[in-house]
Every structure is written in structure tokens, then in C-alpha cells.
Design an enzyme around this catalytic site. Structure first.
Site, PDB file in Angstrom:
ATOM      1  N   ASN A  59      -6.597  18.242 -14.908  1.00 32.45           N
ATOM      2  CA  ASN A  59      -6.871  17.556 -16.151  1.00 32.45           C
ATOM      3  C   ASN A  59      -7.725  18.427 -17.025  1.00 32.45           C
ATOM      4  O   ASN A  59      -8.649  19.063 -16.553  1.00 32.45           O
ATOM      5  CB  ASN A  59      -7.314  16.209 -15.844  1.00 32.45           C
ATOM      6  CG  ASN A  59      -6.382  15.039 -15.150  1.00 32.45           C
ATOM      7  OD1 ASN A  59      -5.215  15.090 -15.719  1.00 32.45           O
ATOM      8  ND2 ASN A  59      -6.652  14.549 -14.190  1.00 32.45           N
ATOM      9  N   HIS A  81     -10.947  21.702 -11.731  1.00 33.23           N
ATOM     10  CA  HIS A  81     -10.509  21.776 -10.525  1.00 33.23           C
ATOM     11  C   HIS A  81      -8.858  21.241 -10.414  1.00 33.23           C
ATOM     12  O   HIS A  81      -8.212  20.909 -11.337  1.00 33.23           O
ATOM     13  CB  HIS A  81     -11.154  20.180  -9.666  1.00 33.23           C
ATOM     14  CG  HIS A  81     -11.383  18.976 -10.912  1.00 33.23           C
ATOM     15  ND1 HIS A  81     -11.983  19.062 -11.915  1.00 33.23           N
ATOM     16  CD2 HIS A  81     -10.563  17.918 -10.981  1.00 33.23           C
ATOM     17  CE1 HIS A  81     -11.674  17.817 -12.546  1.00 33.23           C
ATOM     18  NE2 HIS A  81     -11.186  17.116 -11.945  1.00 33.23           N
TER      19      HIS A  81
HETATM   20  P1  AMP Z   1     -10.553  14.449 -12.926  1.00 31.71           P
HETATM   21  O1  AMP Z   1     -10.773  12.743 -13.714  1.00 31.71           O
HETATM   22  O2  AMP Z   1      -9.466  15.192 -13.146  1.00 31.71           O
HETATM   23  O3  AMP Z   1     -11.956  15.037 -13.962  1.00 31.71           O
HETATM   24  O4  AMP Z   1     -10.943  14.363 -11.607  1.00 31.71           O
HETATM   25  C1  AMP Z   1     -12.288  14.289 -10.893  1.00 31.71           C
HETATM   26  C2  AMP Z   1     -12.114  13.634  -9.672  1.00 31.71           C
HETATM   27  O5  AMP Z   1     -13.360  13.790  -8.991  1.00 31.71           O
HETATM   28  C3  AMP Z   1     -11.852  12.097  -9.344  1.00 31.71           C
HETATM   29  O6  AMP Z   1     -10.563  11.884  -8.797  1.00 31.71           O
HETATM   30  C4  AMP Z   1     -12.934  11.453  -8.759  1.00 31.71           C
HETATM   31  O7  AMP Z   1     -12.668  10.614  -7.683  1.00 31.71           O
HETATM   32  C5  AMP Z   1     -13.606  12.903  -7.898  1.00 31.71           C
HETATM   33  N1  AMP Z   1     -14.890  12.693  -7.676  1.00 31.71           N
HETATM   34  C6  AMP Z   1     -15.869  12.318  -8.264  1.00 31.71           C
HETATM   35  N2  AMP Z   1     -17.021  12.507  -7.620  1.00 31.71           N
HETATM   36  C7  AMP Z   1     -16.704  12.972  -6.499  1.00 31.71           C
HETATM   37  C8  AMP Z   1     -17.387  13.237  -5.308  1.00 31.71           C
HETATM   38  N3  AMP Z   1     -18.712  13.119  -4.926  1.00 31.71           N
HETATM   39  N4  AMP Z   1     -16.732  13.708  -4.162  1.00 31.71           N
HETATM   40  C9  AMP Z   1     -15.332  13.921  -4.060  1.00 31.71           C
HETATM   41  N5  AMP Z   1     -14.598  13.620  -5.339  1.00 31.71           N
HETATM   42  C10 AMP Z   1     -15.119  13.128  -6.210  1.00 31.71           C
END
Ligand code: AMP
Length: 114
Positions: A87, A100
Site C-alpha cells: 500500500n 512493506h
Molecule cells: P498497511 O496498512 O499496508 O500500512 O499495513 C500495516 C500493517 O502493519 C497492518 O497490516 C498492521 O496489522 C501491521 N502492524 C501494525 N503494527 C504491527 C506490529 N507491531 N507488528 C506486526 N504488524 C503490525
């Protein structure tokens, strides 16, 4: 980068369940999985998103994508398939401003894009 969640995870300051790690990239399980397998692959270097990553080397981007494929295979997703998602920005609902790639798999995924 200060105050970046994924920089802190990459540095080991915030714990994560790791799926793969080397000097340049880290793969770890998403905290709120959207599929039976949901892993995030990040560069350890802070780059905010794939658009900003145009300023990085071809090798930087290739490494991220190759690692996502490798980890997907190691997690048993190669036979039935998987989805990679990155994203970028507000309209895509990017919530963590550190590049990511989501690896999603382990069940048939809805739709093709959203
Ligand atoms: P996005 O919405 O594409 O920016 O994805 C961010 C992702 O990070 C989401 O799917 C969240 O669930 C994940 N996320 C947020 N905090 C953490 C964390 N501490 N450990 C693992 N995943 C996380």
C-alpha cells in the site's frame, strides 16, 4: 528513523515474530492477520513507501520482492499461490509509513485487487 514503528521492529526495539532476517531485510508476522498466513517484508533502511523507493537502487527493490517470494515459498504458499500487496499513501490506506510488502495466503483470497 525516529518514531517509525517498523524501524523499531527492524532494530529489535519492539518485538516481532520473525519469519526471515538478513542484513538488509526482515520478514515478520502481521499483528492483525487478514489470512492464515500474513507476513510483512520490510527493508531495514527507512523508506516511506514504494513511490519513495524510486530513489533507491534497483537492487534494493529487487531484494525486497525476491525475499517476499522466498519467504512465501518457505511458508508453504508456492503450490496454491499467494498475494503480495504494498500500500502506498492515503488512498491505499497505508497505515505504517515504512515500505512493506504484505504476503497473504493460506486460503483462497477474495477479489483480485481489494
Ligand atoms: P498497511 O496498512 O499496508 O500500512 O499495513 C500495516 C500493517 O502493519 C497492518 O497490516 C498492521 O496489522 C501491521 N502492524 C501494525 N503494527 C504491527 C506490529 N507491531 N507488528 C506486526 N504488524 C503490525
Amino acid at each position: 528513523m525516529e518514531d517509525c514503528l517498523f524501524c523499531k521492529i527492524a532494530a529489535g526495539e519492539i518485538p516481532s515474530k520473525k519469519a526471515y532476517e538478513d542484513d538488509e531485510v526482515l520478514a515478520f508476522y502481521d499483528i492483525a492477520p487478514q489470512a492464515p498466513v500474513h507476513v510483512l517484508v520490510i527493508p531495514k533502511k527507512h523508506v516511506s513507501d514504494v513511490y519513495a523507493a524510486q530513489g533507491e537502487s534497483d537492487a534494493f527493490l529487487a531484494k525486497l520482492l525476491r525475499t517476499a517470494a522466498k519467504v512465501a515459498g518457505e511458508l508453504g504458499l508456492a503450490e496454491n499461490g499467494f498475494r503480495l500487496v504494498t500500500n502506498c499513501g492515503a488512498d491505499a490506506q497505508q497505515s505504517v509509513r515504512h515500505l512493506h510488502v504484505h504476503i497473504l495466503g493460506g486460503r483462497p483470497l477474495e477479489g483480485k485487487m481489494g
